[in-house]
Design an enzyme around this catalytic site. Structure first.
Site, mmCIF file in Angstrom:
data_model
loop_
_atom_site.group_PDB
_atom_site.id
_atom_site.type_symbol
_atom_site.label_atom_id
_atom_site.label_comp_id
_atom_site.label_asym_id
_atom_site.label_seq_id
_atom_site.Cartn_x
_atom_site.Cartn_y
_atom_site.Cartn_z
ATOM 1 N N GLY A 126 0.812 -1.211 0.000
ATOM 2 C CA GLY A 126 0.000 0.000 0.000
ATOM 3 C C GLY A 126 0.844 1.258 0.000
ATOM 4 O O GLY A 126 0.338 2.354 0.197
ATOM 5 N N ASP A 175 -1.334 8.210 -6.699
ATOM 6 C CA ASP A 175 -0.038 7.579 -6.427
ATOM 7 C C ASP A 175 1.029 8.076 -7.395
ATOM 8 O O ASP A 175 2.120 8.497 -6.984
ATOM 9 C CB ASP A 175 -0.150 6.052 -6.546
ATOM 10 C CG ASP A 175 -1.200 5.489 -5.623
ATOM 11 O OD1 ASP A 175 -1.663 6.229 -4.738
ATOM 12 O OD2 ASP A 175 -1.566 4.314 -5.782
HETATM 13 C C1 GLA Z 1 -4.841 3.177 -4.583
HETATM 14 C C2 GLA Z 1 -5.010 3.863 -5.935
HETATM 15 C C3 GLA Z 1 -5.165 5.366 -5.776
HETATM 16 C C4 GLA Z 1 -6.240 5.709 -4.741
HETATM 17 C C5 GLA Z 1 -6.048 4.903 -3.458
HETATM 18 C C6 GLA Z 1 -7.188 5.084 -2.495
HETATM 19 O O1 GLA Z 1 -3.629 3.572 -3.986
HETATM 20 O O2 GLA Z 1 -3.919 3.590 -6.775
HETATM 21 O O3 GLA Z 1 -5.450 5.962 -7.019
HETATM 22 O O4 GLA Z 1 -7.517 5.520 -5.277
HETATM 23 O O5 GLA Z 1 -5.907 3.524 -3.723
HETATM 24 O O6 GLA Z 1 -7.225 6.389 -2.027
#
Ligand code: GLA
Length: 391
Positions: A126, A175
């Protein structure tokens, strides 16, 4: 670190020719979760941990990839004529996806590469190890082919495009944007509706950012991420029958309360409620931070987790255990899950003197409840992706 990557490159592929080196960070999102594909705000920052690459052009169309994280796999051979969308199942799908996406966007990749990679972001945690590789590849291709007109925002968008189209994960822009645009000691207050942003200095004075990794592995593609996204899209189309809006991010909490009956399904209503209120919380949190009110910032982080747990339902036992233990710990200013959820990490702001106790206490609670260890990282906020100069 980059010197070790370069040494390995020399061992595997030789030291002649124009070998260049690059770095892209991982990211952590402080608040604003599952808002980026709803036209809302996010507040991520780049980390000092990330992914390193050494690369050299080839004279043919072959691709040779080697990851120091998967030494036993050895060299993975592929080619620019083997783009298999959505079907590959190893990390090379990320650089290959970006090479494919560059071509789609009018920036042809017309020769192969030898590539060695090393990452110190825990995989699948994550902290965006995959987006880090995508932006890293984008920065490398821009540099190697002299596509100087490409901005970092465009590189982030190409990374997102490759993730959506090549890897079939319908992610938002957060991200890739954070990784491309990160700035030391700052978080990025990004409006995903139009990609306008400001840098907010993170002066925690007496506190640290601690990431607790659940070690529950998660693949975004097979998680419920795409399902949440389509639930929000359906809720939006129901709301659009009663109000002229382009995204859930355009609604205030009060407006949502007036209109919510237009969403016919109670589960969908809760999904939309999260998206709307999380966007509001993010705006309030940045105001609180700018006003120096870190306690208020922490309370909004906690409220974010509750909403992700109860309304958006993306936390799960592992993340809830970590966060609920953190809330009980003295010296914790705020704690919440971060990223997509369904496993992965939590982010906590912890006073300096409480960090050791935090790691021990939360670690013990987690082991007892879940049966295996969590891993803790006290992190620093770093700069975005770029070329690395080796002496
Ligand atoms: C993942 C996705 C992002 C965002 C997050 C939740 O990291 O890649 O674009 O949606 O989840 O906030």
């Amino acid at each position: 670190m980059i010197q070790e990557v370069l040494n390995r490159f020399h061992d595997l592929f030789g030291s002649e020719g124009d070998i260049r080196t690059y770095f892209a960070p991982g990211r952590v999102n402080l608040i604003g979760e599952h808002t980026d594909y709803n036209g809302g705000h996010v507040f991520p920052c780049a980390l000092t941990i990330g992914t390193y690459m050494a690369a050299r052009k080839r004279s043919d169309r072959k691709l040779f990839f080697y990851s120091m994280n998967f030494d036993r796999t050895g060299i993975v051979e592929s080619s620019l004529d083997q783009f298999v969308m959505g079907a590959e199942n190893n990390w090379t799908q990320y650089p290959k996806g970006v090479m494919w996406a560059f071509g789609e966007k009018g920036y042809p990749v017309d020769c192969g590469f030898d590539i060695v990679l090393y990452g110190n972001i825990p995989n699948g945690s994550g902290l965006s190890s995959s987006a880090s590789i995508e932006v890293l590849t984008g920065v490398m291709l821009r540099d190697m082919f002299g596509y100087d007109a490409l901005t970092m925002t465009e590189i982030a968008l190409i990374g997102q495009y490759s993730e959506n189209r090549y890897n079939h994960v319908n992610c938002g822009i957060m991200d890739q944007f954070a990784i491309a645009m990160g700035k030391k000691d700052c978080a990025i207050f990004l409006d995903t509706a139009d990609l306008s942003f400001t840098y907010a200095p993170i002066r925690l004075e007496g506190a640290r950012i601690v990431i607790s990794c659940s070690n529950k592995k998660r693949g975004l593609g097979d998680s419920k991420y795409n399902e949440r996204r389509s639930e929000c899209e359906t809720a939006l189309s129901e709301l659009q029958k009663v109000k002229d809006i382009r995204s859930l991010g355009e609604l205030s909490g009060a407006e949502f309360e007036e209109l919510k009956e237009a969403i016919k399904d109670p589960v969908r209503q809760r999904r939309a409620k999260h998206a709307v209120y999380e966007n509001e919380r993010t705006i309030q949190a940045v105001d609180a931070l700018n006003a120096g009110d870190i306690e208020a910032f922490g309370k909004l982080m906690n409220a974010s987790h509750v909403s992700l747990r109860d309304d958006y339902e993306v936390t799960g036992k592992e993340l809830d255990t970590l966060v609920e233990a953190a809330w009980k710990c003295e010296g914790v200013i705020g704690s919440r899950m971060t990223g997509a959820g369904f496993g992965g990490c939590t982010v906590s702001i912890v006073k300096n003197e409480a960090v050791d106790h935090f790691i021990k206490y939360v670690g013990d609670v987690y082991r007892k409840a879940i049966g295996y260890d969590a891993t803790f990282y006290v992190v620093d906020i770093g700069d975005g992706a770029g070329v690395l100069k080796v002496q």
